[in-house]
Design a protein around this motif. Sequence first.
Motif, PDB file in Angstrom:
ATOM      1  N   GLY A  76       0.802  -1.213   0.000  1.00  0.00           N
ATOM      2  CA  GLY A  76       0.000   0.000   0.000  1.00  0.00           C
ATOM      3  C   GLY A  76       0.832   1.258   0.000  1.00  0.00           C
ATOM      4  O   GLY A  76       0.528   2.216  -0.718  1.00  0.00           O
ATOM      5  N   ALA A  77       1.881   1.289   0.808  1.00  0.00           N
ATOM      6  CA  ALA A  77       2.749   2.462   0.836  1.00  0.00           C
ATOM      7  C   ALA A  77       3.367   2.704  -0.538  1.00  0.00           C
ATOM      8  O   ALA A  77       3.436   3.849  -1.019  1.00  0.00           O
ATOM      9  N   GLU A  78       3.797   1.626  -1.194  1.00  0.00           N
ATOM     10  CA  GLU A  78       4.390   1.768  -2.523  1.00  0.00           C
ATOM     11  C   GLU A  78       3.346   2.256  -3.527  1.00  0.00           C
ATOM     12  O   GLU A  78       3.657   3.060  -4.421  1.00  0.00           O
ATOM     13  N   ALA A  79       2.113   1.795  -3.384  1.00  0.00           N
ATOM     14  CA  ALA A  79       1.044   2.271  -4.258  1.00  0.00           C
ATOM     15  C   ALA A  79       0.845   3.772  -4.083  1.00  0.00           C
ATOM     16  O   ALA A  79       0.713   4.523  -5.074  1.00  0.00           O
ATOM     17  N   ASN A  80       0.846   4.248  -2.835  1.00  0.00           N
ATOM     18  CA  ASN A  80       0.673   5.681  -2.604  1.00  0.00           C
ATOM     19  C   ASN A  80       1.872   6.487  -3.085  1.00  0.00           C
ATOM     20  O   ASN A  80       1.712   7.603  -3.600  1.00  0.00           O
ATOM     21  N   GLU A  81       3.078   5.954  -2.928  1.00  0.00           N
ATOM     22  CA  GLU A  81       4.263   6.628  -3.467  1.00  0.00           C
ATOM     23  C   GLU A  81       4.101   6.867  -4.971  1.00  0.00           C
ATOM     24  O   GLU A  81       4.351   7.962  -5.482  1.00  0.00           O
ATOM     25  N   ASN A  82       3.687   5.825  -5.678  1.00  0.00           N
ATOM     26  CA  ASN A  82       3.548   5.933  -7.123  1.00  0.00           C
ATOM     27  C   ASN A  82       2.374   6.821  -7.516  1.00  0.00           C
ATOM     28  O   ASN A  82       2.441   7.532  -8.525  1.00  0.00           O
ATOM     29  N   ALA A  83       1.304   6.798  -6.741  1.00  0.00           N
ATOM     30  CA  ALA A  83       0.164   7.670  -7.023  1.00  0.00           C
ATOM     31  C   ALA A  83       0.555   9.136  -6.900  1.00  0.00           C
ATOM     32  O   ALA A  83       0.205   9.968  -7.754  1.00  0.00           O
ATOM     33  N   LEU A  84       1.285   9.476  -5.851  1.00  0.00           N
ATOM     34  CA  LEU A  84       1.723  10.863  -5.645  1.00  0.00           C
ATOM     35  C   LEU A  84       2.696  11.288  -6.741  1.00  0.00           C
ATOM     36  O   LEU A  84       2.633  12.409  -7.266  1.00  0.00           O
ATOM     37  N   LYS A  85       3.606  10.387  -7.082  1.00  0.00           N
ATOM     38  CA  LYS A  85       4.554  10.684  -8.159  1.00  0.00           C
ATOM     39  C   LYS A  85       3.812  10.921  -9.470  1.00  0.00           C
ATOM     40  O   LYS A  85       4.120  11.852 -10.220  1.00  0.00           O
ATOM     41  N   LEU A  86       2.830  10.072  -9.742  1.00  0.00           N
ATOM     42  CA  LEU A  86       2.061  10.189 -10.978  1.00  0.00           C
ATOM     43  C   LEU A  86       1.314  11.521 -11.035  1.00  0.00           C
ATOM     44  O   LEU A  86       1.274  12.181 -12.086  1.00  0.00           O
ATOM     45  N   ALA A  87       0.745  11.934  -9.918  1.00  0.00           N
ATOM     46  CA  ALA A  87       0.038  13.216  -9.869  1.00  0.00           C
ATOM     47  C   ALA A  87       0.984  14.375 -10.150  1.00  0.00           C
ATOM     48  O   ALA A  87       0.646  15.323 -10.872  1.00  0.00           O
ATOM     49  N   ASP A  99      -7.219  21.780 -11.607  1.00  0.00           N
ATOM     50  CA  ASP A  99      -6.201  20.987 -12.302  1.00  0.00           C
ATOM     51  C   ASP A  99      -5.258  20.276 -11.337  1.00  0.00           C
ATOM     52  O   ASP A  99      -4.037  20.454 -11.369  1.00  0.00           O
ATOM     53  N   CYS A 100      -5.836  19.493 -10.432  1.00  0.00           N
ATOM     54  CA  CYS A 100      -5.023  18.609  -9.596  1.00  0.00           C
ATOM     55  C   CYS A 100      -5.697  17.241  -9.569  1.00  0.00           C
ATOM     56  O   CYS A 100      -6.827  17.082 -10.032  1.00  0.00           O
ATOM     57  N   LYS A 101      -5.001  16.247  -9.076  1.00  0.00           N
ATOM     58  CA  LYS A 101      -5.480  14.875  -9.129  1.00  0.00           C
ATOM     59  C   LYS A 101      -6.068  14.450  -7.777  1.00  0.00           C
ATOM     60  O   LYS A 101      -5.480  14.692  -6.718  1.00  0.00           O
ATOM     61  N   LEU A 102      -7.235  13.814  -7.853  1.00  0.00           N
ATOM     62  CA  LEU A 102      -7.878  13.269  -6.661  1.00  0.00           C
ATOM     63  C   LEU A 102      -7.432  11.815  -6.499  1.00  0.00           C
ATOM     64  O   LEU A 102      -7.718  10.969  -7.353  1.00  0.00           O
ATOM     65  N   ILE A 103      -6.708  11.544  -5.403  1.00  0.00           N
ATOM     66  CA  ILE A 103      -6.217  10.191  -5.104  1.00  0.00           C
ATOM     67  C   ILE A 103      -7.064   9.603  -3.985  1.00  0.00           C
ATOM     68  O   ILE A 103      -7.128  10.160  -2.888  1.00  0.00           O
ATOM     69  N   LEU A 104      -7.723   8.480  -4.260  1.00  0.00           N
ATOM     70  CA  LEU A 104      -8.488   7.774  -3.237  1.00  0.00           C
ATOM     71  C   LEU A 104      -7.665   6.608  -2.728  1.00  0.00           C
ATOM     72  O   LEU A 104      -7.395   5.649  -3.459  1.00  0.00           O
ATOM     73  N   ASP A 105      -7.260   6.698  -1.480  1.00  0.00           N
ATOM     74  CA  ASP A 105      -6.514   5.627  -0.828  1.00  0.00           C
ATOM     75  C   ASP A 105      -7.525   4.610  -0.295  1.00  0.00           C
ATOM     76  O   ASP A 105      -8.186   4.836   0.717  1.00  0.00           O
ATOM     77  N   GLU A 106      -7.646   3.491  -1.009  1.00  0.00           N
ATOM     78  CA  GLU A 106      -8.577   2.425  -0.626  1.00  0.00           C
ATOM     79  C   GLU A 106      -7.806   1.196  -0.149  1.00  0.00           C
ATOM     80  O   GLU A 106      -8.278   0.060  -0.267  1.00  0.00           O
ATOM     81  N   ILE A 107      -6.620   1.429   0.408  1.00  0.00           N
ATOM     82  CA  ILE A 107      -5.756   0.325   0.812  1.00  0.00           C
ATOM     83  C   ILE A 107      -6.409  -0.515   1.898  1.00  0.00           C
ATOM     84  O   ILE A 107      -6.370  -1.743   1.851  1.00  0.00           O
ATOM     85  N   GLN A 108      -7.038   0.125   2.851  1.00  0.00           N
ATOM     86  CA  GLN A 108      -7.725  -0.625   3.901  1.00  0.00           C
ATOM     87  C   GLN A 108      -9.224  -0.727   3.647  1.00  0.00           C
ATOM     88  O   GLN A 108      -9.830  -1.759   3.933  1.00  0.00           O
TER      89      GLN A 108
END
Length: 375
Positions: free
Chosen positions: A96-107, A202-211
Amino acid sequence: MELFDVYPLMDVTPISGKGCYVTDERGTEYLDLYGGHAVISIGHSHPHYVKRISDQLEKIGFYSNSVINPLQQEFARKLGELSGLNDYNLFLCNSGAEANENALKLASFTTGKKRVIAFDKAFHGRTSAAVSVTDNVRIQANINKGMDVSFLPLNEAGLVEEELKSGDVCAVIIEGIQGIGGVQIPKDSFLKELELLCKKYDCKLILDEIQSGYGRSGMFFAFQYADIKPDIITTAKGMANGFPIGGVLINPDIEARHGMLGATFGGNYLACAAGLAVLEVMESEALIRNAAETGEFLLSELGEMDGIKEVRGRGLMIGLEFDSEVAGLRKKLVKEEHIFTGVSSTNIIRLLPPLSLTVEQATVFTKALGRLLAP
């Protein structure tokens, strides 16, 4: 060599598990309402899961992402089908942490910006960027404090817009349901407003659904109660029933390029076999519907119980808030009633059982808790 001492440990040693139960080395059976921290989605040692992984291991366990892996493609198709997000793209990683790292980087890659809005009580992981957007200074080292992050109260859309007006925000990141934060649920109307605001500025909405994802809330993803389409969705815990895996679901409006993201072990053959087994069992045994129905039963029963300050949750992600610390109560649940539960903060018991939990098993818990809370 000794283990690095970072976890407070319960005095229990599970050596086997089946369904919603684990058994220790003395043969004592425990009802598992913790689910290994929301990881055990389809139950311990599900026979289809065991066979899927065993069969795959006899063929090939690993090769790099430099070759075509048909299991990745099959997994992406099945995930899209069950989640209702067929038009999204999938990037596979390991946690999950790695998923969020990549999501933030992608944004940041796609907007060219670097500031992030997160929320009070948020938890998004322990790696560099993920811990920077986590509202807990105790787990942030100095090296993690260089990121520009604003923490705002949940459900206050006006405050979010004031921050977005600066024009330098690349992402708003929010949990579908806050877990570590005490099972706090964003209002559906708030998530709708976030979706509109992120488009406007013009920003990205990231939904953290890890849990909160993978059926735990009674929907495939908790944000689906609000009927929105986030730019990026992150998931992990329940994806493979204990096999390490993480995923980033990416709105097709975001264009990929080679080298943008990467992971050595992400989407390996065994992880995909485990992930496919989970989706297949979730579908064949209607576990999302079961999570909704058993969760509704638990919320109703617990909501009428004396001694609990507040009950919050959706599906089988439930928080029980008390006026005092719950460490003693949790210990009694384990020692006297043989029931595992989780915790948020010091005064909230968190229930994160396998999605296969039955009403009968839930009743075992409510009766045990009632006994312990009786004056």
